[in-house]
Design an enzyme around this catalytic site. Structure first.
Site, short mmCIF file in Angstrom:
data_model
loop_
_atom_site.label_atom_id
_atom_site.label_comp_id
_atom_site.label_asym_id
_atom_site.label_seq_id
_atom_site.Cartn_x
_atom_site.Cartn_y
_atom_site.Cartn_z
N CYS A 257 -8.86 -3.94 -7.54
CA CYS A 257 -9.51 -3.13 -6.53
C CYS A 257 -10.58 -2.21 -7.14
CB CYS A 257 -8.45 -2.34 -5.75
SG CYS A 257 -9.08 -1.72 -4.18
N HIS A 340 -5.34 -7.18 -3.82
CA HIS A 340 -4.13 -6.59 -4.40
C HIS A 340 -3.07 -7.63 -4.69
CE1 HIS A 340 -5.12 -2.29 -4.10
NE2 HIS A 340 -5.90 -2.69 -3.10
N GLU A 342 -0.53 -7.30 -6.39
CA GLU A 342 0.80 -6.69 -6.40
C GLU A 342 1.37 -6.58 -4.99
OE1 GLU A 342 -1.97 -5.10 -6.47
OE2 GLU A 342 -1.82 -3.26 -5.31
#
Lengths: 364, 1059
Positions: A257, A340, A342
């Site tokens: 990001c 993202h 994650e």
């Protein structure tokens, strides 16, 4: 419970004077910020605690919010992406004060109240979203009471003009034990899940504040985290990263990001502000040069310009608007994604990103 | 994979429980997609009433049964190089697997497109399924596949009761159930193994949440989930029987994405290409889950997901099957993005099933793991309460919403313990009655989240009721509307009227807003015309576009109103568009083609209520509204809309009323000197009896309000008249019954036509095979008529002309006649399209709806010359029944309709068409043994010629005592089987269940039987053991004649243009 009569009225006013009426939940009070929207249908505890939302008044487009309450911070820390709520206000269509889910310890409203964050429900969030989409992200103010004619939000200070990352970065260096490779995580407001993803894969992780002189630190790899606001406000971090990428020992570098934007700037690229950002869990990205596509979770208002400096290439591209979703160096082990991997909230489809990064780290 | 040039698409046949209109939607989309890909298509589907079997859809159309042998012969003729199995429901899938296993596909080099056969088998064979998912650490319910009842008992003991018993390769959960003890297990396993080779005994996840995901994967391994859905009713109630919500409401991010990840992992591992559905049980107290099943094909859920999200799953799946990638298919909703994405909803969708159980005598009315519903509706709102209440009104059973309905529960506890179709109302009632959320949760396992929402609706009702006097205040009104209360509900609660509430809220400016469904929650500008209305909002997404033609759809599929009316609606919209009109479609049924947003210029996925239609009308200000295409539901609205100043296009609502109002219509017929059966309106049993004595029994009774039992009945004597009027209905001055003379031994004839300004433009005459007394929806209908006198036909036309002229009809109409010799009587006249319009249109190759729509819009149309009698072909329409799904229901035909669908086949003669049609609704010829009981002596005698023919064909006869005696006396070698209730051997039931009987002919006695009878038990045994059953004398006679002429296994296989 759906907001009932008798609850306090409140409204949102945008910088162009548009007013959206609603009623208040959470902590009553005035709040200024940049008004953005997110189209994810689940994951409000994760979203509200994502430091990238620093400075934002967040509109959730899914109308029913609060459905599964909020888990206990002590028992389920992993459900929160940081220790605090970062949004300056929350705007929904139909706030539900539920606590029935097995994990719920409190209602969303109570949690907001405890954290002193204002919520507005009963708002035509679709109309608001359409406005933001067509006019671009705007500054706005949540005000108590019904609107009384000519209000405006022209005096709201643009949070992007401030150094938001400085507000959310960690204050000190912290070492998390692990048996695997040693990764320096440059914390520009990192989500907890990034750290978790690295630790789960056995890494030893040292988190450093964004302005820490990390370029000379001994490490097997660097990862620059997500974070709020305009990347051009992060000069010290950019400078440090530039030094890292010039190191003789060529340490693998990665970013997520804001980390991607910082990497691009460090490499000599440019960034720009998207008209209304990407904030959702359904952003399709194309792995350039393949037949492979991935659904990603995203939260960013700025993006990397597609004209990259020499030696760099676009890695992923957004299938909807063609914007850059990942960059990598043609020869060196530097690569970074705008989305993202994650997850939390959102799909876990791109979690392989961490594995491939660590492969590079181990091979390096 | 070489790109195919010619693809065979398998349809799903007649609509039945568990396999309904959703496959017209999916098949039609597949055909359209193939056309876009430039691939030639061959379709096999006998369902005449569908869009997919219309001209311009498939390149080659076979209106033939979807069974292995027939499709194999089509393949041999057509030589397609690919086959699509995922668009014709379980029928299409099963036939595809059979064709593969028998080597037909290999022999003719037909490639299975999309999901490979081995993957399909992985999902269908339970043991393989569990093993495959174990390989990737995906949890499935602990289970054991069993082929005998004994094995099943042992497995259940090991797993521990309660257990769920399911049968493999079954549609809609047929043959499954929850067994709580050894006795229950025995009976369920036995029943299931009667129809399936294998059952699965598995752990029953009582009270677990039921969640499903729709997954799409392309051949490049790109995989997405398009939608997830959560059942309001937890595990144990079939998803087709559940209220379903999209997206899930009670799942956290981790739960949602854990299941999503499992879905993608599973689909990749199984190698699905195209679309599939994965169902989960999710522990309400942890992250534990089980995968329940994967359907490797388009399904009811995928149709729902398509409509819920705007993502055209079927079309996308079809493109993927021929090698497209998700990223290469445009997103037609936004017009600017592609199909590789996951829709974000900014509204909530609620699906509610529609049942029709009250039509069936002795049916088990409990809902559970087997599907019994016949249709469904979908509502869209921005609060759950709004969507739920809308949906409950949409089902078309006269509900006002969740609360303020006119029925009460006698025993709430029982209702909560064993759910019926009224479960959700019972839950609302219980919560209002003082039971706590926890108490209701403990009894129903419904998640407390849903119970809180339901309670909120109850609380609003109380708030409204508490303020009867005085003007309702804008704030409460606004909140009530946000919770989905209709004007009528508010009126009922506050002692006002619907009209007053409407004008009051308009005065306060409380109006619904129009929102778009754009797949991306407004993140991208969308060109979408897919709309809904809500009270949670302040701004409209669209501007009115005046001058449009608005078409009202048919709502939920139900017995008596189904896909045939969707065909009419779609055709009406197409014609209106072709005539240059902007078109607005209003409908709420997710199983339809009419709710595909590319059919019209604006689709309102909305209630077909006076309130909502007015809301739309007042916003859009269209040229007018077409009410004659969607069946009875929109037709009923016509006079009310007219009163509110809505312009109805076509036949004037005043004339519609003259046809619908019995008294007015009757005097019109008298004036025209057209005969009708004598009738009266009786407001007491005595009045009914006096009338019956005067005209003579039998008489037919139609109640105006039905409590239970069949809607209509024929009674043959005073005793049964009394019994019926006491049992089935209230008869009093407020709810009178219509009693009419029932004419025996008469033929029934359908006259379908289109008129303009009182002049007939086009017509078709359809002759019923069965005598009058069998509902026209259940009857076997032949076009052109084969056994009508020319004189009768002439008189029918004459009468029709008079009626059409007198009612000044413009548009479609249907008149039903009965004929005895040449004497004609009119029994019904509908100034709307009828069930037989698609059938008539396709036999005559004249699109009745196209012409009707032009007439309605005032476009120039001329009379279509030529008579149906000149046709070279014969079309036969046969009814599709679903008795096997309706445990206990008496499988007979009567004046109340019982069938759930229909098929039609063509032939060069009546016999060919009839056999194809019966084969299409599932008739199988298993050896020449027949069990006969033919009721009263007149029937026995009438049946003798048919018996002689059967004897000539070498049938072996079994009969029940009286019939056997009669047959032997008349020279037929017959073995007597004892009646079921007599016990003793050899017994009829035993013979049926042991497979010794190939066909059962059981002609019921005239009278509606009140007690469980021997005949009923025989009929039921035939259904439960899948033995062909014939209960109508005329139909049986025609069948036997046909079998003499044609070989059932070698019926001609012809494309429809060859007729």
């Amino acid at each position: 419970m759906t907001a009932k009569g008798g609850s306090m009225a409140g409204h949102l006013v945008l910088e162009d004077g548009t007013v959206f009426e609603g009623s208040v939940f959470g902590a009553p009070g005035t709040s200024d910020g940049e008004v953005v929207f997110n189209t994810g249908m689940v994951g409000y505890p994760e979203t509200l605690t994502d430091p990238s939302y620093r400075g934002e008044i967040l509109t959730l487009t899914y109308p029913l919010i609060g459905n599964y309450g909020v888990p206990s911070f002590t028992d389920a820390k992993e459900r929160f992406e940081s220790d605090d709520i970062h949004v300056r206000g929350l705007i929904v269509s139909d706030y539900i004060a539920a606590t029935d889910h097995w994990e719920a310890a409190s209602s969303l409203g109570n949690w907001l109240a405890d954290e002193d964050v204002v919520g507005l429900t009963g708002v035509d969030t679709r109309a608001l979203t359409m406005r933001l989409r067509s006019e671009g992200t705007m500054l706005g103010r949540i005000v108590m009471g019904k609107s009384a004619g000519r209000s405006h939000a022209r005096d709201v200070i643009d949070p992007n003009s401030t150094h938001l990352v400085g507000e959310v970065t960690s204050k000190e260096v912290k070492v998390h034990k692990g048996t695997g490779p040693h990764i320096i995580l440059v914390d520009c407001g990192s989500k907890r899940s990034i750290l978790t993803a690295l630790l789960e894969r056995g890494c030893k992780v040292t988190t450093v504040p964004c302005e820490h002189p990390f370029s000379e630190m001994d490490a097997d790899g660097f990862m620059v985290s997500n974070g709020p606001g305009d990347p051009t406000k992060c000069d010290p971090t950019i400078d440090e990263l530039r030094k890292v990428m010039k190191r003789k020992d060529t340490v693998p570098v990665s970013g997520i990001c804001l980390g991607t934007q910082i990497m691009a700037l460090a490499a000599g690229g440019r960034t720009y502000k998207l008209p209304f950002g990407h904030r959702s869990q359904n952003q399709p990205c194309h792995l350039i040069g393949t037949d492979s596509y991935v659904i990603t979770s995203q939260n960013h208002g700025f993006a990397v310009h597609k004209d990259l400096p020499r030696g760099w290439q676009v890695w992923y591209r957004n299938l909807n608007d063609g914007s850059v979703e990942g960059i990598r160096h043609r020869t060196k082990p530097f690569s970074s994604v705008q989305f993202h991997p994650e997850a939390r909230p959102g799909p876990t489809d791109s979690s392989g990103f961490f594995d491939s990064f660590l492969e590079v780290v181990r091979d390096g | 994979m070489a790109r195919p040039k010619k693809v065979l698409v398998l349809g799903s046949g007649g609509l039945r429980i568990g396999q309904a209109g959703e496959f017209d939607y999916s098949g039609s989309q597949a055909l359209k997609a193939m056309r876009e890909e430039g691939i030639e298509t061959v379709l096999v589907n006998p369902n005449i009433a569908t869009i997919q079997t219309s001209e311009g859809m498939a390149d080659r159309l076979y209106l033939l049964p979807v069974d292995h042998d027939t499709v194999a012969r089509v393949i041999e003729r057509e030589r397609p190089d690919g086959i699509l199995l995922g668009f014709g429901g379980q029928t299409g899938l099963n036939v595809g697997v059979e064709l593969n296993d028998s080597g037909v596909l290999k022999r003719f080099k037909v490639e299975v497109l999309g999901t490979p056969i081995e993957s399909i088998k992985d999902t269908e064979d339970r043991e393989r399924f569990v093993k495959r998912l174990d390989e990737i650490d995906v949890k499935t319910a602990r289970s054991k596949a069993c082929t005998t009842v004994k094995q099943a008992s042992a497995a259940a003991e090991r797993i521990g009761f309660p257990v769920m018993v399911r049968s493999a390769y079954a549609l809609g959960g047929m043959g499954s159930g929850v067994a709580r003890n050894a006795r229950e297990l025995n009976s369920i396993a036995k029943a299931a193994l009667a129809t399936a080779p294998q059952v699965l005994v598995e752990e029953f996840l009582e009270g677990w949440k039921e969640v499903e995901y729709e997954v799409v994967r392309d051949s490049y391994d790109n995989c997405i989930t398009v939608c997830n859905m959560e059942n309001l009713d937890p595990m144990g109630i079939h998803t087709g029987e559940s209220i379903v919500v999209a997206p899930s409401q009670t799942l956290t991010n981790d739960e949602y994405h854990m299941l999503r990840e499992v879905a993608i992992r599973t689909v990749r591992h199984l190698g699905i290409v195209g679309e599939c559905n994965i169902q989960y049980g999710l522990d309400p107290f942890s992250n534990d889950y089980r995968v329940i099943e994967v359907n490797a094909r388009l399904s009811r859920s995928s149709a729902l997901a398509s409509k819920a999200t705007g993502y055209p799953l079927a079309a996308v799946a079809a493109h993927l099957a021929v090698g497209a990638s998700l990223a290469s298919i445009p997103n037609t909703v936004t017009g600017s993005t592609v199909a590789f994405f996951e829709p974000a909803l900014d509204y909530v969708v609620v699906k509610v099933p529609r049942w029709d159980l009250e039509r069936f005598r002795w049916v088990d009315t409990c809902i559970g793991s087997q599907m019994k519903s016949v249709g469904e509706v979908m509502a869209i709102g921005r609060t759950f309460e709004e969507a739920l209440q809308k949906a409950l009104r949409m089902i078309g059973t006269g509900m006002n919403g969740l609360v303020l309905n006119r029925f009460e529960f006698e025993d709430l506890d029982a209702e909560l313990a064993s759910p019926t179709e009224r479960r959700v109302f019972a839950v609302a009632e219980a919560l209002s009655d003082g039971l706590t959320i926890d108490e209701v949760h403990d009894r129903t396992y419904i998640d407390r989240w849903f119970l809180h929402r339901i309670a909120a609706i109850g609380a609003m009702r109380k708030e409204l009721t508490g303020r009867k006097k005085g003007t309702p205040w804008p704030d409460v009104l606004k909140r009530a509307k946000r919770l989905g209360f209709s004007d009528l509900q508010i009126a009922l609660a506050t002692g006002s009227t619907q009209a007053k509430v409407r004008s009051l809220r308009k005065k306060y400016g409380i109006l619904p807003v129009i929102k778009q469904i754009d797949t991306l929650a407004a993140e991208y500008p969308a060109t979408t015309n897919y709309l809904y209305m809500t009270y949670s909002g302040t701004d409209h997404d669209v501007e009115p576009r005046a001058g449009a033609a608005m078409v009202l759809g048919g709502g939920s599929y139900r017995i008596g109103s189904s896909v045939e009316f969707d065909w009419c609606c779609v055709n009406a919209v197409r014609t209106a568009r072709a005539c240059g009109y902007l078109t607005i479609m209003v409908n709420c049924n997710p199983e339809t083609v009419s709710t595909d947003y590319d059919i019209c210029d604006r689709l309102y996925f909305e209630e077909l209520s006076l309130e909502r239609v007015l809301d739309i009308y007042e916003f859009e200000l269209p040229e007018g509204v077409i009410v004659s295409m969607g069946g009875q539901e929109p037709n009923t609205l016509a006079p009310m809309l007219h009163k509110k100043g809505v312009r109805i296009l076509g036949t004037s609502p005043v004339d519609i009323d003259r046809a619908e109002d019995r008294n007015k219509f009757s005097s019109l017929l008298d004036r025209l000197e057209i005969d009708q059966p004598q009738w009266t309106e009786a407001s007491s049993i005595r009045e009914a009896a006096v009338f019956a004595d005067r005209v003579g029994f039998p008489v037919m009774i139609r109640p105006s309000y039905v409590l239970s039992g069949a809607a209509m009945a024929v009674v043959w004597d005073r005793e049964s008249l009394d019994a019926y009027l006491t049992r089935a209905t209230d008869v009093n001055p407020e709810t009178p019954v219509v009693v009419s003379k029932f004419i025996e031994n008469a033929k029934e004839v359908e006259f379908d036509g289109v008129a303009s300004n009182g002049e007939i433009l086009l017509y078709a005459i359809g002759e019923h095979v069965e005598n009058a007394g069998v509902h026209s929806g259940d009857a076997t209908v032949v076009i052109p008529p084969q056994r009508l006198y020319v004189e009768t036909t002439r008189r029918i036309k004459q009468s029709a002309r008079k009626i059409v002229s007198a009612l000044d009809i413009t548009g479609p109409f249907n008149i039903q006649f009965i004929a005895q010799e040449n004497r004609l009587k009119v029994i019904e006249c509908n100034l709307r399209a009828s069930r037989t319009f698609p059938f008539a249109s396709k036999v005559l190759r004249k699109n009745f709806i196209d012409i009707a729509t032009k007439a309605i819009l005032g476009e120039p149309v001329s009379r279509v010359e030529g008579s149906a009698l000149d046709l070279d072909l014969v079309g036969v329409k046969a009814a599709q029944f679903s008795f096997s799904r309706l445990k206990g229901a008496d499988p007979t035909m009567g004046v109340a309709m019982a069938s759930t669908g229909e098929v039609a086949c063509f032939g060069h003669d009546m016999e060919e068409a009839l056999l194809s049609a019966l084969r299409s609704v599932g008739l199988k010829m298993n050896g020449k043994t027949v069990l006969i009981s033919t009721g009263p002596i007149e029937t026995k005698r009438a049946f003798l010629p048919a018996l002689t023919k059967m004897k000539e064909m070498g049938y072996r006869f079994y009969a029940t005592s009286g019939t056997a005696r009669f047959m032997r006396r008349n020279g037929f070698d017959t073995e007597t089987l004892r009646w079921p209730l007599d016990g003793g051997k050899p017994n009829s039931i035993e013979h049926i269940s042991n497979g010794k009987i190939g066909m059962v002919i059981n002609i019921p006695k005239n009278n509606e039987e009140e007690e469980l009878s021997n005949d009923y038990l025989i009929r039921r045994a035939a259904i439960d053991n899948e033995v062909p059953l014939f209960t109508n004398l005329r139909l049986t006679e025609r069948l036997i004649e046909a079998l003499q002429v044609h070989d059932f296994d070698e019926l001609p296989v012809k494309e429809w243009s060859e007729y």
